[in-house]
Scaffold this active site. Sequence first.
Site, PDB file in Angstrom:
ATOM      1  N   THR A 175      33.428  36.036  87.500  1.00  0.00           N
ATOM      2  CA  THR A 175      33.072  36.381  88.869  1.00  0.00           C
ATOM      3  C   THR A 175      34.320  36.368  89.748  1.00  0.00           C
ATOM      4  OG1 THR A 175      31.484  35.928  90.633  1.00  0.00           O
ATOM      5  CG2 THR A 175      32.352  34.013  89.468  1.00  0.00           C
TER       6      THR A 175
ATOM      7  N   ALA B  15      32.712  46.558  93.195  1.00  0.00           N
ATOM      8  CA  ALA B  15      31.249  46.514  93.087  1.00  0.00           C
ATOM      9  C   ALA B  15      30.658  47.921  93.129  1.00  0.00           C
ATOM     10  CB  ALA B  15      30.675  45.660  94.210  1.00  0.00           C
TER      11      ALA B  15
ATOM     12  N   GLY C 152      34.979  49.572  96.525  1.00  0.00           N
ATOM     13  CA  GLY C 152      35.678  48.515  95.788  1.00  0.00           C
ATOM     14  C   GLY C 152      35.101  48.387  94.391  1.00  0.00           C
TER      15      GLY C 152
ATOM     16  N   TYR D  31      23.452  38.292  98.905  1.00  0.00           N
ATOM     17  CA  TYR D  31      22.219  37.581  99.219  1.00  0.00           C
ATOM     18  C   TYR D  31      22.571  36.290  99.912  1.00  0.00           C
ATOM     19  CZ  TYR D  31      23.600  35.140  94.999  1.00  0.00           C
ATOM     20  OH  TYR D  31      24.330  34.462  94.067  1.00  0.00           O
TER      21      TYR D  31
ATOM     22  N   LYS E 235      37.464  39.671  88.085  1.00  0.00           N
ATOM     23  CA  LYS E 235      36.873  40.741  87.261  1.00  0.00           C
ATOM     24  C   LYS E 235      37.906  41.781  86.809  1.00  0.00           C
ATOM     25  CE  LYS E 235      32.207  40.273  89.106  1.00  0.00           C
ATOM     26  NZ  LYS E 235      31.011  40.940  89.647  1.00  0.00           N
TER      27      LYS E 235
ATOM     28  N   GLY F 189      20.541  40.973  96.969  1.00  0.00           N
ATOM     29  CA  GLY F 189      21.151  41.120  95.647  1.00  0.00           C
ATOM     30  C   GLY F 189      20.713  40.093  94.617  1.00  0.00           C
TER      31      GLY F 189
ATOM     32  N   GLY G 186      30.707  51.727 100.146  1.00  0.00           N
ATOM     33  CA  GLY G 186      31.789  50.901  99.611  1.00  0.00           C
ATOM     34  C   GLY G 186      32.529  51.641  98.514  1.00  0.00           C
TER      35      GLY G 186
ATOM     36  N   ASN H 293      32.681  41.795  83.776  1.00  0.00           N
ATOM     37  CA  ASN H 293      31.985  40.563  84.182  1.00  0.00           C
ATOM     38  C   ASN H 293      31.421  39.795  82.992  1.00  0.00           C
ATOM     39  OD1 ASN H 293      29.659  41.991  83.460  1.00  0.00           O
ATOM     40  ND2 ASN H 293      28.459  41.086  85.107  1.00  0.00           N
TER      41      ASN H 293
ATOM     42  N   ASN I 179      32.890  55.125 102.621  1.00  0.00           N
ATOM     43  CA  ASN I 179      33.693  53.899 102.677  1.00  0.00           C
ATOM     44  C   ASN I 179      34.550  53.910 103.937  1.00  0.00           C
ATOM     45  OD1 ASN I 179      34.565  51.415 101.427  1.00  0.00           O
ATOM     46  ND2 ASN I 179      36.560  52.386 101.130  1.00  0.00           N
TER      47      ASN I 179
END
Length: 268
Positions: A62, A131, A129, A214, A66, A235, A127, A87, A151
């Site tokens: 995490t 993720a 990045g 979350y 990553k 999430g 986004g 991950n 983004n």
Amino acid sequence: MHDFYRVIGNPVGHSKSPAIHAAFARQLGIELEYATCLAPLDGFAGTVAALAAAGCKGANVTVPFKIAAFDLCTRLTARAQAAGAVNTLSFDGAAIAGDNTDGAGLVADIVGNAGVTIAGKRVLLVGAGGAARGAILPLLEQGPAALTLVNRTAASAHAVAAQFDFPIAVRQFEALDGPFDIVINATSASLTGALPPLPAAVFGAGTLALDMMYGAAPTPFMAFATGHGASARDGLGMLVEQAAEAFHVWRGVRPATAAVLAQLRAGA
Ligand code: ATR
């Protein structure tokens, strides 16, 4: 000694992964150990080498490791390659196999838990990045009608979109209209209580708005989306689903997730 697994991060003490994997193992009657592992910010490779030498079977990775994990692997799955991040590590002698289960977890949460098909839908991904990048291939495999990427830094969105063999539309926030069927917040904005500058028009009564983050309360993105008629998810479902996918990578069996997610939601 039971097979043992770790989640490596910094910080990592807050991780829900040990509780999730313990619940999966109990459910399937498998004896294993899964615990957190704090790696020094400049010592990820050494931590991984020590775990592998000690007989560790695998590890989740995490924040913020990553990409370091991706660089360390001797073998990568197609979805890890597409994500540019790893991950899930599996150790086998000197070999380190890298996978990325985040995007599969996102798709499983949308399709399986929220009951929303992605096939034929208009999807907006916010986004560019790690993720966001990890979500693209698993989303495309579902056959959306269109995938739009937005983004704050447009150049990053263009660079990410160019890596995929599918016409991903890159837009500026102010040029977005809608509504979209599915809007996914893959930015880290919620971590600082910020809201990406999305126009309200992206949301409608039929929109599923999903934040990869979350917390105890709905994120600003979720509140904004529901304020404009959308249904919102955090999430947590994605977290449980990516863990189930990692468990499958390691053990070849897929745990059921509904009860584990319900337990987490209840704060158990
Ligand atoms: P991750 O691995 O979580 O994707 P990352 O690679 O650092 O983390 O990417 C963070 C993403 O969140 C980026 O898309 C970033 O936008 P920029 O590329 O413009 O930096 C986005 N982001 C972070 N904070 C944001 C904010 N307050 N508003 C909008 N986007 C934000």
